[in-house]
Design an enzyme around this catalytic site. Structure first.
Site, PDB file in Angstrom:
ATOM      1  N   GLU A   1       2.584   5.107  -4.081  1.00 54.97           N
ATOM      2  CA  GLU A   1       2.495   6.026  -5.217  1.00 54.97           C
ATOM      3  C   GLU A   1       3.796   6.822  -5.474  1.00 54.97           C
ATOM      4  O   GLU A   1       3.971   7.217  -6.626  1.00 54.97           O
ATOM      5  CB  GLU A   1       1.333   7.012  -4.998  1.00 54.97           C
ATOM      6  CG  GLU A   1      -0.035   6.387  -5.103  1.00 54.97           C
ATOM      7  CD  GLU A   1      -0.400   5.523  -3.896  1.00 54.97           C
ATOM      8  OE1 GLU A   1      -1.122   4.535  -4.079  1.00 54.97           O
ATOM      9  OE2 GLU A   1       0.065   5.829  -2.788  1.00 54.97           O
TER      10      GLU A   1
ATOM     11  N   ASP B   1      -9.304   3.677  -1.720  1.00 58.86           N
ATOM     12  CA  ASP B   1     -10.130   4.158  -0.615  1.00 58.86           C
ATOM     13  C   ASP B   1     -11.448   4.740  -1.126  1.00 58.86           C
ATOM     14  O   ASP B   1     -11.613   5.960  -1.258  1.00 58.86           O
ATOM     15  CB  ASP B   1      -9.367   5.200   0.193  1.00 58.86           C
ATOM     16  CG  ASP B   1      -8.111   4.634   0.837  1.00 58.86           C
ATOM     17  OD1 ASP B   1      -7.959   3.398   0.840  1.00 58.86           O
ATOM     18  OD2 ASP B   1      -7.286   5.422   1.321  1.00 58.86           O
TER      19      ASP B   1
ATOM     20  N   ASP C   1       0.849  -1.190   0.000  1.00 59.02           N
ATOM     21  CA  ASP C   1       0.000   0.000   0.000  1.00 59.02           C
ATOM     22  C   ASP C   1       0.888   1.244   0.000  1.00 59.02           C
ATOM     23  O   ASP C   1       2.119   1.159   0.146  1.00 59.02           O
ATOM     24  CB  ASP C   1      -0.886  -0.049   1.248  1.00 59.02           C
ATOM     25  CG  ASP C   1      -2.040   0.938   1.205  1.00 59.02           C
ATOM     26  OD1 ASP C   1      -2.317   1.485   0.128  1.00 59.02           O
ATOM     27  OD2 ASP C   1      -2.664   1.160   2.261  1.00 59.02           O
TER      28      ASP C   1
END
Length: 907
Positions: free
Chosen positions: A445, A565, A442
């Site tokens: 980015e 999300d 996770d």
């Protein structure tokens, strides 16, 4: 005479004309043509008139055109003088043939090269043509001469010439009004799956909740699928990892890119499915997924202890709701540090006991790791990375300091040659303590709670703040920006042209060998997925399972993906379908969305409808955030009832879903598909994204609005049968909308005529389900009572079997079994047969086919034979209301060929 295996080009030269040029560039003109021994063509371009807007023009360009096979045309545009300095996606991430160099024979006259090209083969599906001044090129489909891509500026087009500067590239193509365009992810799309004219799509990996529509999200997918009239499809892939804006205006597409090269691949299709298969042939076929990953999975940020995990697993068992995987978010970590356990709430001995029971019950465990490594002197993972020198560096050459959940962190550089061994070692050591079955990566980015070109620790070292862990506590300096931090053109990051480095690393930061974050930012999640996949394969000696938030085209070769999300809203449940279809479009078929919603509190009705839909996502997981109310499926009886029903069908469909995973791995086909993939010539399907298909034959039509007890669903032509009980029949002769009953406990799932589906029985785990007998479901068109039909009705299907976790997923003697099923019925006769390839594995497992269900029968069969012998005492029953036949008590070995036949029906 051309040598065998050479690549050929058909090149047409179009007379030049005077375009209306913009201010960004005066465009380029053709100066010479290079014909190569391998059949490719290289054009050299010179600037017509320079412009300094967004920087000076590159004075000479090299355009290389080559057919890499009949299904791929490659157009590569770069700096002629210093092509070696231009950034391109590394071959280590996407292996491919590099564009040829600039030696060999040179033609000064374009007409001479044109003549050479015309002597080549015309067997290719696509044709390349160009205009000399200003330079532009077009791609045409040979079969119907339709122009698919045309960058040539002119009075009929609303765009100017191609632009090529150091930090700004621009190129456009014209489109017909009738074209339907899909792709350019990743973003949440209220407009739906088909792109809406007038939109700007920004590609820059960004940590923002996917509940926010129409802004750049976690992944970058510079690819689009173009559907034309009549159902013909083609695809266009710009292999470029730099940030970009893509403007879609209905009759044109314009790319505005922050650097790199213009590296286009054109895929001719002509079906939408074949386009995706051609794309994944280039970027890599999707990873094989372990069988268990198809089961239902439960997660939450906020499971505060091992006891809570035990409680959740136990409650699922008590409620008789299938549960395959229990997940752990960052709760298990010691102060949010990777590869650690909270000694108080997740002590190692309790985790070991818990996981021993989980595994003994046939279940699995996946946990999270974030890329940020806490800068702590007594933290071994940090020290090991520091000693190996594998952290991303800031502009001063020091490890770039950021902040995420544990506080100050450094970020591993997965381009570094030592990063793989570092990552594998840390995963291996942690696995000795926690026997996880897969990893969830996770925040990749990269996400950063701070924004700065360089950051340092505060003098009092009080970082992070206990009362505000996501608030930046570092001292960050943004006064010394470079051209990489502040490029001449500003993409529309987050819809308001935010700085590229805002809430991520500085784009002037560097990876190994001087690779700029400016160029490689969109590849970070991709590179981490590769390292994690390889580490898991090394540690587990089994098929890896990785779930990554940030992805690039090609990531599907290593990881699954979820849409991030989302929120517990009725809008988000609808958005989820589009997100999953977009992932499958670019070779990431194992995709899903957080069932019941991640942000905010869900409701009983929303969670009810969401599990009905989510039960048919390729990746099915319930997940929610820390401060939302609990939403495990057993908390409401109505939701539990819907879960048992929908997941019951999912688990019955596991053999079919796993075969689709195999098809994805071998061919690149999506698991979840838009309707037009199967019915491309039906124009209505082009705009449908509230329904989707699993493979070629299963149609899912969920309820997506509050209070609804029916659903308006579109059915393309043919007969459709309710897959829960076969009782409802929709006979859509030419395709039609139908209003279907959908009470609170019901989702409509139908199977299409011509399909053969393999099912097993419901179970609480995939391991239990795999031991149950098979049912063969055959769907014929609903037969009329008239005899003497001129053509037989045919149904086909496939089944792939292996142990579900071998690293290799392939048809191999002794390790797997592959079956092809075929059935036909003509007038009053019929036949169902299986052809087995390598039946040994299925025979060793003792797998049997117990029942055959035939849909679309107007009467029961007569003279029924099994392998040419009378079927007695096999039981055969006929349901008049639903026109289906059930043949039970077969006990046929799945690993052997068989045939079932009948000579006439009792009418």
């Amino acid at each position: 005479m051309y040598t065998q295996g050479a690549l050929f080009l058909i090149i047409c030269c179009i007379t030049s004309f005077a375009p209306s040029l913009g201010d960004v560039s005066g465009g380029y003109k053709l100066s010479s043509i290079i014909k190569r021994n391998d059949g490719s063509i290289v054009a050299i371009l010179d600037t017509i008139k320079s412009s300094n807007l967004y920087g000076p023009d590159i004075l000479q360009l090299q355009v290389t055109i080559s057919y890499e096979d009949q299904d791929r045309l490659h157009v590569h545009i770069t700096d002629y003088e210093e092509s070696y300095k231009r950034w391109e996606v590394p071959l280590e991430l996407i292996p491919r043939s590099k564009a040829p160099g600039s030696s060999h024979y040179v033609f000064d006259d374009a007409s001479e090269a044109n003549a050479v090209g015309e002597r080549g083969s015309s067997s290719h599906q696509l044709q390349f043509s160009y205009t000399s001044e200003p330079f532009g090129f077009a791609i045409t489909r040979n079969s119907n001469k339709e122009v698919l891509f045309n960058s040539t500026p002119g009075s009929s087009h609303s765009f100017g010439s191609m632009v090529f500067k150091d930090q700004y590239l621009e190129i456009s193509t014209s489109l017909p009004k009738s074209a339907s365009i899909y792709g350019f992810g990743e973003s949440t799309r209220p407009d739906g799956f088909r792109l809406a004219p007038g939109r700007l799509y920004t590609l820059w990996a960004t940590d923002i909740a996917s509940a926010n529509p129409n802004v750049d999200l976690y992944g970058s997918y510079p690819f689009y699928l173009d559907m034309r009239s009549g159902g013909l499809a083609h695809g266009v892939f710009l292999l470029n990892s730099n940030g970009m804006d893509i403007s879609y205006q209905g009759e044109s597409i314009t790319y505005k890119v922050l650097g790199g090269v213009l590296d286009f691949y054109f895929f001719p299709g002509p079906s939408p499915l074949s386009v995706v298969q051609q794309l994944t042939q280039l970027v890599g076929r999707p990873a094989p997924m372990p069988y268990w990953s198809l089961g239902f999975q439960q997660s939450k940020y906020g499971y505060k202890s091992v006891s809570e995990l035990e409680y959740v697993v136990s409650n699922y068992a008590n409620a008789r709701i299938p549960l395959e995987v229990i997940w752990s978010d960052i709760d298990h970590m010691d102060k949010f540090k990777d590869f650690t356990l909270d000694p108080l709430n997740y002590p190692a001995d309790k985790m070991k006991s818990f996981l021993e029971k989980v595994h003994a019950d046939g279940q699995h465990f996946v946990l999270i790791i974030d890329p940020g490594i806490k800068t702590e002197s007594n933290y071994s993972t940090y020290q090991n990375g520091l000693e190996a020198g594998i952290y991303i560096k800031d502009s001063s050459g020091n490890p770039y300091l950021g902040q995420v959940w544990p506080g100050p962190v450094n970020f591993p550089d997965f381009f570094h040659p030592k990063a793989q061994s570092f990552w594998t070692s840390e995963i291996s050591k942690f696995h000795e303590t926690v026997a996880f079955d897969g990893l969830w990566i996770d925040m990749n980015e990269i996400s950063n709670f701070c924004s700065g070109i360089t950051c340092t620790l505060p003098a009092n070292n009080s970082c992070p703040r206990a009362d505000a862990p996501t608030q930046c506590c570092l001292i960050c300096d943004s006064t010394h920006t470079t051209k990489w931090d502040d490029p001449p053109y500003s993409i529309n990051k987050l819809g308001s042209h935010k700085d590229l480095w805002a809430l991520t690393t500085a784009t002037s930061a560097t990876h190994f060998n001087g690779i700029l974050e400016y160029n490689a930012h969109n590849l970070y999640g991709f590179s981490e997925a590769i390292a994690t996949n390889r580490a898991l394969e090394c540690v587990l000696k089994k098929r890896p399972f990785v779930l990554s938030r940030s992805t690039f085209i090609g990531s599907g070769r290593y990881t699954a993906h979820w849409t991030g999300d989302n929120a517990a809203t009725w809008n988000d449940i609808g958005y989820s379908i589009v997100g999953i279809l977009n992932a499958g479009l670019v070779g990431i078929p194992m995709a899903g969305a957080d069932i019941c919603g991640f942000l905010s509190d869900t409701t009983e009705e929303l969670c009810n409808r969401w599990i009905q839909l989510g039960a048919f996502y390729p990746f099915a997981r319930d997940h929610s955030t820390y401060d939302s109310k609990r939403q495990e499926l057993y908390l409401w009886e109505s939701v539990a009832q819907s879960a048992r029903k929908a997941l019951g069908l999912r688990y019955r469909l596991l053999p079919h879903l796993y075969t689709l995973v195999f098809e994805a791995h071998i061919l690149g086909s999506p698991i979840a598909r838009p309707l037009f993939f199967q019915f491309p010539s039906d124009p209505i399907t082009l705009g449908i994204d509230s329904q989707f298909m699993l493979g070629t034959g299963i149609l899912v039509s969920p309820v997506l609005s509050a209070g609804a007890t029916s659903v308006k669903a579109y059915f393309p032509k043919g007969s459709w049968y309710n897959l829960f009980n076969y009782s409802q029949v929709v006979n859509a002769g030419k395709g039609s909308y139908q209003v279907l009953s959908a009470p609170l406990d019901t989702i409509n799932v139908h199977v299409h005529e011509g399909s053969i589906i393999l099912l097993q029985e419901e179970a609480q785990t995939t391991a239990e389900a795999r031991k149950t007998p098979f049912t063969l479901l055959v769907a014929f068109p609903l037969q009329s009572s008239k005899a003497n039909n001129p053509e037989p009705d045919i149904a086909t299907g496939e089944l792939f079997l292996d142990n579900g976790d071998d690293v290799e997923m392939a048809i191999v003697a002794g390790k797997s079994t592959f079956l092809k099923y075929r059935a036909f019925t003509l007038n009053t006769s019929g036949f169902i047969g299986a052809r087995v390839i390598h039946g040994e594995f299925a025979l060793q497992q003792g797998l049997v086919l117990q029942k055959v269900v035939i849909l679309g029968m107007k009467a029961p069969p007569n003279n029924l034979k099994i392998n040419n012998k009378a079927a007695s005492p096999i039981k055969c029953s006929y349901q008049v209301s639903s026109s289906h036949v059930e043949i039970s008590g077969l006990s046929l070995p799945v690993g052997k060929d068989f045939k079932i036949s009948w000579s006439k029906m009792l009418i």
